[in-house]
Scaffold this active site. Structure first.
Site, mmCIF file in Angstrom:
data_model
loop_
_atom_site.group_PDB
_atom_site.id
_atom_site.type_symbol
_atom_site.label_atom_id
_atom_site.label_comp_id
_atom_site.label_asym_id
_atom_site.label_seq_id
_atom_site.Cartn_x
_atom_site.Cartn_y
_atom_site.Cartn_z
ATOM 1 N N TYR A 127 -2.166 -1.850 10.308
ATOM 2 C CA TYR A 127 -1.979 -1.843 8.928
ATOM 3 C C TYR A 127 -0.910 -1.315 8.407
ATOM 4 O O TYR A 127 -0.275 -2.021 7.653
ATOM 5 C CB TYR A 127 -3.370 -1.396 8.310
ATOM 6 C CG TYR A 127 -3.437 -1.124 6.877
ATOM 7 C CD1 TYR A 127 -4.476 -2.207 6.244
ATOM 8 C CD2 TYR A 127 -2.820 -0.458 6.136
ATOM 9 C CE1 TYR A 127 -4.516 -2.136 4.910
ATOM 10 C CE2 TYR A 127 -3.223 -0.179 4.719
ATOM 11 C CZ TYR A 127 -3.876 -1.393 4.192
ATOM 12 O OH TYR A 127 -4.131 -1.546 2.844
ATOM 13 N N SER A 163 0.857 -1.130 -0.030
ATOM 14 C CA SER A 163 -0.131 -0.010 -0.067
ATOM 15 C C SER A 163 0.745 1.397 -0.022
ATOM 16 O O SER A 163 2.170 1.083 0.373
ATOM 17 C CB SER A 163 -0.863 -0.110 1.287
ATOM 18 O OG SER A 163 -1.408 1.249 1.313
HETATM 19 P P1 NAD Z 1 -11.183 -6.395 0.204
HETATM 20 O O1 NAD Z 1 -11.879 -6.272 1.346
HETATM 21 O O2 NAD Z 1 -12.250 -6.099 -1.107
HETATM 22 O O3 NAD Z 1 -10.640 -7.773 -0.403
HETATM 23 C C1 NAD Z 1 -9.808 -8.502 0.613
HETATM 24 C C2 NAD Z 1 -10.191 -10.006 0.455
HETATM 25 O O4 NAD Z 1 -9.312 -10.586 1.455
HETATM 26 C C3 NAD Z 1 -11.552 -10.272 1.045
HETATM 27 O O5 NAD Z 1 -12.285 -11.337 0.187
HETATM 28 C C4 NAD Z 1 -11.442 -11.004 2.198
HETATM 29 O O6 NAD Z 1 -12.314 -12.244 2.671
HETATM 30 C C5 NAD Z 1 -9.831 -11.574 2.213
HETATM 31 N N1 NAD Z 1 -9.312 -11.915 3.462
HETATM 32 C C6 NAD Z 1 -9.312 -11.050 4.745
HETATM 33 N N2 NAD Z 1 -8.619 -11.959 5.619
HETATM 34 C C7 NAD Z 1 -8.254 -13.250 5.051
HETATM 35 C C8 NAD Z 1 -7.275 -14.132 5.497
HETATM 36 N N3 NAD Z 1 -6.875 -14.318 6.720
HETATM 37 N N4 NAD Z 1 -7.093 -15.133 4.432
HETATM 38 C C9 NAD Z 1 -7.507 -15.312 3.441
HETATM 39 N N5 NAD Z 1 -8.206 -14.029 2.890
HETATM 40 C C10 NAD Z 1 -8.630 -13.022 3.516
HETATM 41 O O7 NAD Z 1 -9.939 -5.598 0.177
HETATM 42 P P2 NAD Z 1 -9.263 -4.824 -1.167
HETATM 43 O O8 NAD Z 1 -9.187 -3.195 -0.922
HETATM 44 O O9 NAD Z 1 -9.518 -5.562 -2.293
HETATM 45 O O10 NAD Z 1 -7.705 -5.091 -0.555
HETATM 46 C C11 NAD Z 1 -6.916 -6.168 -1.139
HETATM 47 C C12 NAD Z 1 -5.508 -5.665 -0.631
HETATM 48 O O11 NAD Z 1 -5.078 -4.512 -1.148
HETATM 49 C C13 NAD Z 1 -5.182 -5.806 0.716
HETATM 50 O O12 NAD Z 1 -3.969 -6.305 1.363
HETATM 51 C C14 NAD Z 1 -5.009 -4.296 1.166
HETATM 52 O O13 NAD Z 1 -4.254 -3.995 2.080
HETATM 53 C C15 NAD Z 1 -4.598 -3.678 -0.270
HETATM 54 N N6 NAD Z 1 -4.795 -2.327 -0.652
HETATM 55 C C16 NAD Z 1 -5.999 -2.086 -0.708
HETATM 56 C C17 NAD Z 1 -6.229 -0.659 -0.873
HETATM 57 C C18 NAD Z 1 -7.482 0.034 -1.243
HETATM 58 O O14 NAD Z 1 -7.612 1.198 -1.301
HETATM 59 N N7 NAD Z 1 -8.558 -0.624 -1.427
HETATM 60 C C19 NAD Z 1 -5.240 0.380 -1.070
HETATM 61 C C20 NAD Z 1 -3.932 -0.043 -0.821
HETATM 62 C C21 NAD Z 1 -3.704 -1.562 -0.548
#
Ligand code: NAD
Length: 257
Positions: free
Chosen positions: A152, A139
């Site tokens: 986080y 991130s």
């Molecule tokens: P999201 O909530 O849409 O998806 C996350 C997925 O991870 C979900 O399907 C959830 O069930 C799964 N998950 C959670 N805990 C888990 C575990 N212990 N084992 C297996 N699966 C698990 O979120 P997203 O926004 O798509 O985030 C995905 C990644 O991207 C994350 O690592 C997040 O930190 C990173 N990220 C997101 C953003 C953003 O703005 N959305 C920005 C930077 C980084």
């Protein structure tokens, strides 16, 4: 990507699902892993509708036994494992003094220990094939901080360290390890935060995005999940074979200041 086998964690939603879709469209066999079995099966069914070769394995990435089963399943289903995307993640927001200790432990165990476990058990398969790609979805918060997101941000900073160590250890086997550092992406994880902030500050959702969340960014819009997926696909290409140990920003100019 033809016939490459990719494991994507957190693949049932948001960025993970976009990456799984992009990889499948490029011809990869995709193993979707997620802690949510219902959403995971739904994601698999949706991908299969468009002709993808994929399978879903219910997995909690913080549990070594689950991760071992995931890797074994990928190899049983498709005969090899070439690409690992460590994407599973979640957020918890509270000041350090009020941060519940079990939430701290869980966030670190999913986003840092989970990436370590998946790398540990996937790497021997890549070393065997003399080719591999590890992509860690970190991130913008792997590089800079915001208040109230201690677990986080600590996990994501740690993930950049893990990325560099893995890159150094496995380069000789033709394996790269890189991190992607996005700013806010339009996914359920962020939509929840927008709703919470809108309620707290009595603002509209669009004002929360433009005036609060993206205030430090040069480009004031949310990223779409497919923009992150396109960068992940590029990192799997031969053109990206010389990129390793990197933390690539896709951050709307946030860290340009
Ligand atoms: P999201 O909530 O849409 O998806 C996350 C997925 O991870 C979900 O399907 C959830 O069930 C799964 N998950 C959670 N805990 C888990 C575990 N212990 N084992 C297996 N699966 C698990 O979120 P997203 O926004 O798509 O985030 C995905 C990644 O991207 C994350 O690592 C997040 O930190 C990173 N990220 C997101 C953003 C953003 O703005 N959305 C920005 C930077 C980084």
């Amino acid at each position: 990507m033809k016939s490459k086998v990719a494991v994507v964690t957190g693949a049932a939603s948001g960025i993970g699902f976009a990456i799984a879709t992009e990889f499948a469209q490029a011809g990869a066999h995709v193993v979707l892993a997620d802690i949510d079995p219902t959403a995971g099966e739904r994601a698999r069914a949706e991908l299969e509708k468009s002709g993808a070769h994929c399978t879903f394995v219910p997995t909690n990435v913080s549990q070594a036994a689950d991760v071992r089963r995931l890797v074994d399943h990928a190899v049983d289903a498709f005969g090899r494992l070439d690409i690992l995307v460590n994407n599973a993640g979640l957020q918890y927001i509270a000041p350090v003094v009020d941060f519940p200790e079990d939430r701290w432990d869980y966030l670190i165990s999913v986003m840092l220990t989970g990436a370590f476990l998946c790398s540990k058990y996937a790497l021997p398969r890549m070393i065997q094939n003399k080719w591999g790609r590890i992509i860690n979805i970190a991130s913008l918060h792997g590089k800079v901080a915001s208040p109230f997101k201690s677990a986080y941000i600590s996990a994501k900073h740690g993930l950049l360290g893990l990325t560099k160590v893995v890159a150094l250890e496995v380069a000789e086997h033709n394996i790269t390890a890189n991190a992607i550092c996005p700013a806010y992406v339009r996914t359920p994880l962020v939509e929840k935060q927008i709703d919470e902030q809108a309620r707290r500050h009595n603002l509209s959702a669009s004002d929360v995005v433009a005036k609060i969340m993206l205030e430090p960014a040069a480009i004031r819009r949310l990223l779409e999940p497919n923009e992150v997926a396109a960068l992940a696909l590029y990192l799997c290409s031969d053109a990206a074979a010389g990129i390793t140990g990197a933390a690539l920003d896709i951050d709307l100019g946030w860290t340009a200041r």
